[in-house]
Design an enzyme around this catalytic site. Structure first.
Site, PDB file in Angstrom:
ATOM      1  N   GLU A   1      -3.720 -14.040   1.236  1.00 18.30           N
ATOM      2  CA  GLU A   1      -4.006 -13.218   2.420  1.00 18.30           C
ATOM      3  C   GLU A   1      -5.480 -13.349   2.781  1.00 18.30           C
ATOM      4  O   GLU A   1      -5.840 -13.530   3.935  1.00 18.30           O
ATOM      5  CB  GLU A   1      -3.653 -11.750   2.132  1.00 18.30           C
ATOM      6  CG  GLU A   1      -3.898 -10.826   3.324  1.00 18.30           C
ATOM      7  CD  GLU A   1      -3.435  -9.394   3.083  1.00 18.30           C
ATOM      8  OE1 GLU A   1      -3.104  -9.039   1.935  1.00 18.30           O
ATOM      9  OE2 GLU A   1      -3.405  -8.633   4.062  1.00 18.30           O
TER      10      GLU A   1
ATOM     11  N   SER B   1       2.218  -3.590   8.316  1.00 21.44           N
ATOM     12  CA  SER B   1       2.129  -4.242   9.626  1.00 21.44           C
ATOM     13  C   SER B   1       3.467  -4.823  10.063  1.00 21.44           C
ATOM     14  O   SER B   1       4.092  -5.575   9.315  1.00 21.44           O
ATOM     15  CB  SER B   1       1.095  -5.373   9.572  1.00 21.44           C
ATOM     16  OG  SER B   1      -0.142  -4.873   9.142  1.00 21.44           O
TER      17      SER B   1
ATOM     18  N   SER C   1       0.826  -1.218   0.000  1.00 17.49           N
ATOM     19  CA  SER C   1       0.000   0.000   0.000  1.00 17.49           C
ATOM     20  C   SER C   1       0.853   1.257   0.000  1.00 17.49           C
ATOM     21  O   SER C   1       1.964   1.282   0.550  1.00 17.49           O
ATOM     22  CB  SER C   1      -0.890   0.039   1.238  1.00 17.49           C
ATOM     23  OG  SER C   1      -1.642  -1.129   1.330  1.00 17.49           O
TER      24      SER C   1
HETATM   25  C1  LIG Z   1      -4.885  -3.259  10.155  1.00 17.00           C
HETATM   26  C2  LIG Z   1      -4.318  -3.017   8.795  1.00 17.00           C
HETATM   27  C3  LIG Z   1      -3.154  -3.640   8.426  1.00 17.00           C
HETATM   28  C4  LIG Z   1      -2.628  -3.405   7.150  1.00 17.00           C
HETATM   29  N1  LIG Z   1      -1.436  -4.015   6.827  1.00 17.00           N
HETATM   30  C5  LIG Z   1      -0.878  -3.746   5.626  1.00 17.00           C
HETATM   31  C6  LIG Z   1       0.393  -4.287   5.297  1.00 17.00           C
HETATM   32  O1  LIG Z   1       1.032  -4.987   6.091  1.00 17.00           O
HETATM   33  N2  LIG Z   1       0.942  -3.982   4.098  1.00 17.00           N
HETATM   34  C7  LIG Z   1       0.298  -3.178   3.186  1.00 17.00           C
HETATM   35  O2  LIG Z   1       0.853  -2.957   2.109  1.00 17.00           O
HETATM   36  N3  LIG Z   1      -0.915  -2.638   3.471  1.00 17.00           N
HETATM   37  C8  LIG Z   1      -1.509  -2.903   4.668  1.00 17.00           C
HETATM   38  N4  LIG Z   1      -2.727  -2.343   4.978  1.00 17.00           N
HETATM   39  C9  LIG Z   1      -3.349  -1.432   4.017  1.00 17.00           C
HETATM   40  C10 LIG Z   1      -4.597  -1.982   3.348  1.00 17.00           C
HETATM   41  O3  LIG Z   1      -4.282  -2.924   2.365  1.00 17.00           O
HETATM   42  C11 LIG Z   1      -5.336  -0.773   2.753  1.00 17.00           C
HETATM   43  O4  LIG Z   1      -5.737   0.034   3.825  1.00 17.00           O
HETATM   44  C12 LIG Z   1      -6.527  -1.188   1.950  1.00 17.00           C
HETATM   45  O5  LIG Z   1      -6.126  -1.784   0.738  1.00 17.00           O
HETATM   46  C13 LIG Z   1      -7.447   0.026   1.620  1.00 17.00           C
HETATM   47  O6  LIG Z   1      -6.693   1.034   1.023  1.00 17.00           O
HETATM   48  P1  LIG Z   1      -6.756   2.538   1.561  1.00 17.00           P
HETATM   49  O7  LIG Z   1      -6.541   2.522   3.032  1.00 17.00           O
HETATM   50  O8  LIG Z   1      -5.805   3.333   0.734  1.00 17.00           O
HETATM   51  O9  LIG Z   1      -8.244   3.020   1.321  1.00 17.00           O
HETATM   52  P2  LIG Z   1      -8.866   3.528  -0.055  1.00 17.00           P
HETATM   53  O10 LIG Z   1      -8.456   2.611  -1.142  1.00 17.00           O
HETATM   54  O11 LIG Z   1      -8.550   4.967  -0.219  1.00 17.00           O
HETATM   55  O12 LIG Z   1     -10.394   3.314   0.217  1.00 17.00           O
HETATM   56  C14 LIG Z   1     -11.176   4.232   0.980  1.00 17.00           C
HETATM   57  C15 LIG Z   1     -12.631   3.788   0.915  1.00 17.00           C
HETATM   58  O13 LIG Z   1     -13.088   3.813  -0.443  1.00 17.00           O
HETATM   59  C16 LIG Z   1     -13.648   2.558  -0.803  1.00 17.00           C
HETATM   60  N5  LIG Z   1     -13.333   2.265  -2.210  1.00 17.00           N
HETATM   61  C17 LIG Z   1     -12.130   2.332  -2.798  1.00 17.00           C
HETATM   62  N6  LIG Z   1     -12.220   1.952  -4.088  1.00 17.00           N
HETATM   63  C18 LIG Z   1     -13.513   1.619  -4.321  1.00 17.00           C
HETATM   64  C19 LIG Z   1     -14.220   1.150  -5.457  1.00 17.00           C
HETATM   65  N7  LIG Z   1     -13.607   0.925  -6.626  1.00 17.00           N
HETATM   66  N8  LIG Z   1     -15.548   0.903  -5.334  1.00 17.00           N
HETATM   67  C20 LIG Z   1     -16.188   1.129  -4.147  1.00 17.00           C
HETATM   68  N9  LIG Z   1     -15.562   1.596  -3.022  1.00 17.00           N
HETATM   69  C21 LIG Z   1     -14.234   1.821  -3.112  1.00 17.00           C
HETATM   70  C22 LIG Z   1     -12.961   1.569   0.101  1.00 17.00           C
HETATM   71  O14 LIG Z   1     -13.735   0.381   0.277  1.00 17.00           O
HETATM   72  C23 LIG Z   1     -12.839   2.350   1.409  1.00 17.00           C
HETATM   73  O15 LIG Z   1     -14.039   2.276   2.127  1.00 17.00           O
HETATM   74  C24 LIG Z   1      -3.278  -2.548   6.238  1.00 17.00           C
HETATM   75  C25 LIG Z   1      -4.473  -1.931   6.615  1.00 17.00           C
HETATM   76  C26 LIG Z   1      -4.998  -2.148   7.874  1.00 17.00           C
HETATM   77  C27 LIG Z   1      -6.270  -1.453   8.231  1.00 17.00           C
END
Ligand SMILES: Cc1cc2nc3c(=O)[nH]c(=O)nc-3n(C[C@H](O)[C@H](O)[C@H](O)COP(=O)(O)OP(=O)(O)OC[C@H]3O[C@@H](n4cnc5c(N)ncnc54)[C@H](O)[C@@H]3O)c2cc1C
Length: 403
Positions: free
Chosen positions: A247, A164, A132
């Site tokens: 995953e 993480s 991410s």
């Molecule tokens: C506890 C935790 C551990 C994590 N660990 C890791 C890790 O070890 N390594 C890593 O790389 N990442 C990690 N992540 C990141 C995680 O993969 C991302 O948070 C996740 O992919 C969502 O991306 P974002 O936070 O950028 O949200 P965004 O992508 O910005 O999304 C924001 C909102 O918009 C919605 N949304 C986005 N696109 C669409 C669509 N096309 N249609 C409808 N709704 C949509 C989403 O569902 C969400 O509600 C972790 C996250 C958490 C919470």
């Protein structure tokens, strides 16, 4: 608990129980003083090694690649028995065993697998996931971290986030852009990165739970040898998909949560009896139990196909979506049943504050590894065959997509 085992399964369960009783005795109850992060990692490494030495670290993998050659049900049985203990565990173990190793096995060379798998299974190296970025989460194809080839090396610059346990990891799985002129999913390449390489800086982020176990990770002129590239240049998306499928299919077995809720309801005193005397409470518990069982058996079906060597099914999104939702509902209900809303522990009620912690923690799991909405899109498109969401930038060269 009644598991309805076949005779062979019952024999395996007895074997695992005996092994756990002997090898996990110190984890039979929560530690008197909560472990620090460093302790969790140190103990986690030892626990994984103990399992690997006994052939329990990756039960369904063939013996030739470090597994036990066991069945999916044996894997499930081991997890059920393991869950009775309070073990030092975390993403730093599961990212290595359940995500990095399967991706290296499927897309890397046999030499790469031999280099990383044994060290991972023995706990000598623990892993983090550098996927991410601030502008690439759900839309992981938007990764901007750049890797530029220089002779036998790649020079990597960029920023990752939400990684993480990255501040404790030895190695990382990394997705980086190697061809900005290609459409966004086609210009990516997959690497493994030694986290002690100069230029790698993991900065912990405080979460709503009060923990600081994930990070933003900065990569500044980081040198990665080409021997650490997994799969072909430009084919990183396929490798990343293998990681994400594993995953989403990974160990998230919450079986038993409702049985614990029933016990809580039975011990929660209410005027004239206990909470379990209320028809409304029993109806809610029955609904949660039905959901728990549905997720469990659907998970077994997918695990069976994985153990036969079939590629991970896009239907794993259903497990992740329903299980994290159900677990959060169940944890919320545990707060409802607790007289102090799961906020406090007292000498008579040790560890009750964990209820509130779990509720907050589960919220993150509804985002990690694919947020609810994104999983719903995946199920609609790839499982149900519904029309695709419009992706206007899909075939546009990445460097021409307006920012
Ligand atoms: C506890 C935790 C551990 C994590 N660990 C890791 C890790 O070890 N390594 C890593 O790389 N990442 C990690 N992540 C990141 C995680 O993969 C991302 O948070 C996740 O992919 C969502 O991306 P974002 O936070 O950028 O949200 P965004 O992508 O910005 O999304 C924001 C909102 O918009 C919605 N949304 C986005 N696109 C669409 C669509 N096309 N249609 C409808 N709704 C949509 C989403 O569902 C969400 O509600 C972790 C996250 C958490 C919470």
């Amino acid at each position: 608990m009644d598991f309805n085992d076949s005779p062979q399964e019952a024999a395996f369960r007895a074997e695992v129980r005996a092994w756990m009783a002997k090898n996990a005795a110190e984890y039979a109850s929560p530690p008197a003083t909560p472990w620090s992060e460093a302790q969790i990692v140190a103990l986690g490494r030892k626990w994984l090694k103990r399992k690997a030495d006994a052939g329990y670290a990756t039960i369904t993998w063939p013996k030739a690649v470090g597994g036990r050659g066991g069945t999916a049900m044996e894997e499930v049985i081991f997890r059920q028995e393991e869950r009775k203990y309070v073990l030092p565990d975390g993403p730093f173990l599961s990212i290595g065993v359940n995500m990095a190793c399967p991706a290296i096995r499927r897309h890397g060379s046999p030499e790469q697998y031999q280099r990383f798998a044994p060290l991972t299974l023995s706990g000598d190296i623990v892993w983090c996931q550098l996927f991410s970025e601030p502008a690439a989460g759900s839309d992981l194809g938007g990764v901007r971290t750049r890797a530029v080839r220089e002779g036998d090396n790649w020079i990597v610059n960029g920023q990752k986030v939400w990684n993480s346990w990255a501040h404790h990891a030895d190695w990382a799985i990394l997705l980086a852009r190697t061809d900005p002129g290609a459409p966004k999913h086609k210009g990516l390449t997959f690497f493994v990165l030694d986290m002690r390489t100069p230029g790698v800086e993991a900065r912990p982020i405080r979460q709503i739970t009060g923990r600081t176990d994930f990070n933003e990770t900065f990569l500044s002129d980081v040198v990665i040898p080409d021997s650490c590239r997994i799969g072909e240049v430009g084919e990183g998306w396929a490798v990343a998909m293998t990681v994400l499928m594993n995953e989403r299919a990974g160990p998230r077995d919450k079986d038993g949560l409702v049985l614990r809720l029933i016990e809580r309801a039975r011990s929660a005193e209410r005027p004239g009896g206990t909470a379990l005397d209320s028809a409304q409470v029993r109806t809610t518990l029955a609904r949660l139990y039905a959901e728990e069982q549905g997720v469990k058996y659907f998970g077994y079906r997918l695990l069976t196909s994985l153990s036969k060597g079939e590629p991970p099914s896009p239907a794993v999104a259903m497990i992740k979506l329903t299980q994290t939702h159900y677990a959060q509902l169940a944890n919320a209900y545990a707060m409802d049943l607790d007289d102090f809303a799961g906020l406090f522990e007292t000498p008579e009620r040790p560890h009750q504050d964990q209820i509130f912690f779990e509720y907050l923690y589960q919220q993150g799991l509804r985002i990690a590894g694919g947020a609810d909405e994104v999983l719903r899109n995946q199920i609609a498109e790839r499982v149900l065959g519904m029309p695709q969401e419009m992706r206007a930038d899909k075939d546009v060269p990445f460097d021409q997509i307006p920012r």
